[in-house]
Write an enzyme that holds these catalytic residues in place. Structure first.
Site, PDB file in Angstrom:
ATOM      1  N   SER A  50      42.646  39.165  38.514  1.00  0.00           N
ATOM      2  CA  SER A  50      44.051  38.887  38.195  1.00  0.00           C
ATOM      3  C   SER A  50      44.823  40.119  37.748  1.00  0.00           C
ATOM      4  O   SER A  50      46.055  40.147  37.827  1.00  0.00           O
ATOM      5  CB  SER A  50      44.137  37.810  37.113  1.00  0.00           C
ATOM      6  OG  SER A  50      43.602  38.270  35.883  1.00  0.00           O
ATOM      7  N   THR A 102      41.706  34.663  34.999  1.00  0.00           N
ATOM      8  CA  THR A 102      42.290  34.170  33.750  1.00  0.00           C
ATOM      9  C   THR A 102      43.086  35.214  32.967  1.00  0.00           C
ATOM     10  O   THR A 102      43.964  34.849  32.182  1.00  0.00           O
ATOM     11  CB  THR A 102      41.192  33.601  32.831  1.00  0.00           C
ATOM     12  OG1 THR A 102      40.204  34.601  32.582  1.00  0.00           O
ATOM     13  CG2 THR A 102      40.541  32.382  33.471  1.00  0.00           C
ATOM     14  N   ASP A 103      42.813  36.496  33.155  1.00  0.00           N
ATOM     15  CA  ASP A 103      43.467  37.498  32.301  1.00  0.00           C
ATOM     16  C   ASP A 103      44.981  37.493  32.416  1.00  0.00           C
ATOM     17  O   ASP A 103      45.687  37.649  31.420  1.00  0.00           O
ATOM     18  CB  ASP A 103      42.919  38.893  32.612  1.00  0.00           C
ATOM     19  CG  ASP A 103      41.573  39.146  31.938  1.00  0.00           C
ATOM     20  OD1 ASP A 103      41.143  38.287  31.146  1.00  0.00           O
ATOM     21  OD2 ASP A 103      40.966  40.188  32.211  1.00  0.00           O
ATOM     22  N   THR A 160      37.558  34.965  38.461  1.00  0.00           N
ATOM     23  CA  THR A 160      36.198  34.566  38.103  1.00  0.00           C
ATOM     24  C   THR A 160      35.767  33.301  38.821  1.00  0.00           C
ATOM     25  O   THR A 160      34.600  33.166  39.211  1.00  0.00           O
ATOM     26  CB  THR A 160      36.091  34.360  36.578  1.00  0.00           C
ATOM     27  OG1 THR A 160      36.445  35.574  35.914  1.00  0.00           O
ATOM     28  CG2 THR A 160      34.689  33.961  36.167  1.00  0.00           C
TER      29      THR A 160
END
Length: 341
Positions: A78, A111-112, A31
């Site tokens: 990710s 971020t995941d 992101t």
């Protein structure tokens, strides 16, 4: 101005530039490097990718805190991170940190699965120099974007002498969390990353980088894991336990070649599947789906040949088991590794 004064002024500028810490940015995407269709678009952003040059150009303030160079590893979400990229990232960071004049490294990441990459690096980086993994919850183009300030603070931490020896860190929302402890807890909020049991190790405040605790477990320069000659890692998977869970996922994964399986909670039907898998040499780790707290050492688990992961969540237990299996299949030795890392 006299010739001597000009020389002194030039020397002062050169000295100031040389005094800045040298921080390398390793970009992988996510992101923080994504674009939305317009400034109000803080979700469903798939209208372009931001290059590392754009990230740096967007933050001229970096010029006053560090000498920043970069290397692009990938520019993906990710969920697409694979073993080959993880190994390349870690090896390239190790090469950079081995240079005597390098101060630290920053990694951009979606971020995941950020916590998985950060913990992997925490186990395989061979330096006490700071490594900071950074992401954002809103795209580069959003009116309320959080990425630039996260990146600015990540570079500050990576260039800080006070950050040496603290392992790989994750920085979002001004908070510095240890890679082993932190997890993503919310799908959208900027305060999503939390170390539920232990809290952050410090903060990137405007006046200084403030640290408040040290780490007791092994990491980075004290780690026994060496990936320098590895091109792949053993296959390890996760099976989620729930009411009336079927043993079929375990059987299928064993058949597919899994060398280890993390049980994120158990179920009655798992017992026989585990015994059958163990006969084929599969290592099982009994984790818990609650999100915090320890899975304690148990004589009963040991008798059944089951490893317990302390307070590692399932995705991090998977990371550690993959590396443990590059060294041994002995269950007592694997348990020792989980106790120490």
């Amino acid at each position: 101005m006299s010739g001597l004064a000009c020389w002194l002024a030039s020397a002062s500028l050169i000295f100031a530039a040389d005094a800045l810490p040298k921080v390398k940015l390793f970009t992988t995407g996510g992101t923080i490097q994504s674009k939305g269709a317009h400034r109000q678009k803080i979700m469903e952003y798939s209208d372009g990718k931001v290059t590392p040059e754009e990230l740096i150009k967007d933050l001229p303030e970096l010029n006053s805190i560090a000498e920043v160079t970069y290397e692009e590893i990938s520019n993906i979400g990710s969920g697409g991170m694979k073993t080959e990229l993880l190994l390349k990232l870690a090896k390239d960071i190790n090469t950079w940190l081995a240079q005597p004049d390098s101060a630290g490294a920053v990694v951009t990441h979606g971020t995941d699965t950020l916590e998985e990459t950060a913990y992997f690096l925490n186990l395989v980086i061979k330096s006490d120099k700071p490594v900071v993994v950074v992401g954002s919850m809103r795209p580069f183009t959003a009116v309320s974007r959080d990425g630039p300030f996260n990146l600015y603070n990540a570079v500050r931490v990576a260039g800080s002498v006070d950050a040496k020896g603290k392992g790989v860190m994750v920085l979002l929302n001004d908070e510095i969390n240890a890679a082993r402890d932190v997890t993503k807890t919310n799908t959208y909020r900027v305060n999503t990353f939390e170390s539920r049991d232990l809290g952050p190790i410090g903060f990137a405040d405007t006046d200084k980088i403030a640290f408040y605790r040290t780490l007791s477990y092994k990491h980075t320069y004290k780690s026994e894991f060496d990936i320098s000659k590895l091109n792949t890692l053993p296959k390890v998977d996760i099976v989620y336990g729930y009411q009336e869970a079927d043993r079929a996922p375990i059987d299928s994964l064993v058949k597919a070649g899994s060398k280890g399986i993390i049980l994120d909670n158990s179920a009655p039907s798992f017992a026989d599947a585990v015994k059958d898998g163990q006969k084929k040499g599969v290592v099982f780790v009994a984790d818990d789906r609650k999100g915090s707290g320890r899975v304690m050492l148990s004589a009963a688990a040991a008798e059944k040949g089951i490893v317990t992961p302390d307070n590692l969540n399932a995705q991090k237990a998977r990371v550690l088991l993959r590396l443990a299996l590059t060294k041994t299949t002995d269950l007592k030795e694997i348990q020792r590794i989980f106790n120490e890392y």
